[in-house]
Design a protein around this motif. Sequence first.
Motif: not given
Length: 258
Positions: A2-5, A66-68, A83-86, A100-104
């Motif tokens: 289960x992932x929250x994007x 997962x965060x952009x 960037x602040x919201x991230x 936490x995972x970062x994806x472009x």
Amino acid sequence: MRVLGVDPGLTRCGVGVVEGVAGRPLAMLGVGVVRTPSDAELGDRLVAVERGIEAWLDEYSPGYVAVERVFAQHNVRTVMGTAQASAIAMLCAARRGIPVALHTPSEVKAAVTGSGRAEKAQVGAMVTRLLRLDAPPRPADAADALALAICHIWRAPAQNRLQQAVAAHRTPTASRRQTTPGVSRTPGASATPRTPGTSGASATPRTAGATGTSGTPRTPGATGTSGTSGTDPAPGASAAPRTSGASRAPRTLKGRSA
């Protein structure tokens, strides 16, 4: 899984929860947007984003977030707010111990549509098809959040295997850790003493003054190869006297003519 994007943003922060595993049909559990008024103070807006993300974490309890990944843009003000919201999203996840995972954006587009240059409309259409929705999520920030969750579900297994392979390569094997014990030398043992003046296995002491291979002592004054001893001059004897008084022929001097 289960992932929250999270598609970060100050005005609209897209959030979406997807559950499933790679190679199986996926299911959307929830999608929405956390909004903040543009005329509010920056600190108040960040607090509102934090409260909104915390509410989603409390309701769905995801195993991953997962965060952009933020990239530099020409509009510095926009990229700063993103960037602040991230950072707020990563802070909320880290506080609960959620990975936490970062994806472009290119990675997300390539995972969902097959092209890293796909338009937002294409991303929304593929999200609708993959999650079997009746209509594309609105606004586009919500669709992007779902695409982030889908991307992580599909890419996480390969990334985990790669990380495990790297960790196994860095860890020394058991054979490398084991060392062959060396042969210890008996305490107090010393090498066999060597006889002074001897060399080799069968060295014979050499007679003083002897030369050659026969080892026969040579008589002082003897010369030649036959070994016959020479006769030294008798004491008091002198060599033949050298004739003295011999003079050179007189040299004729030529006078200078007048």
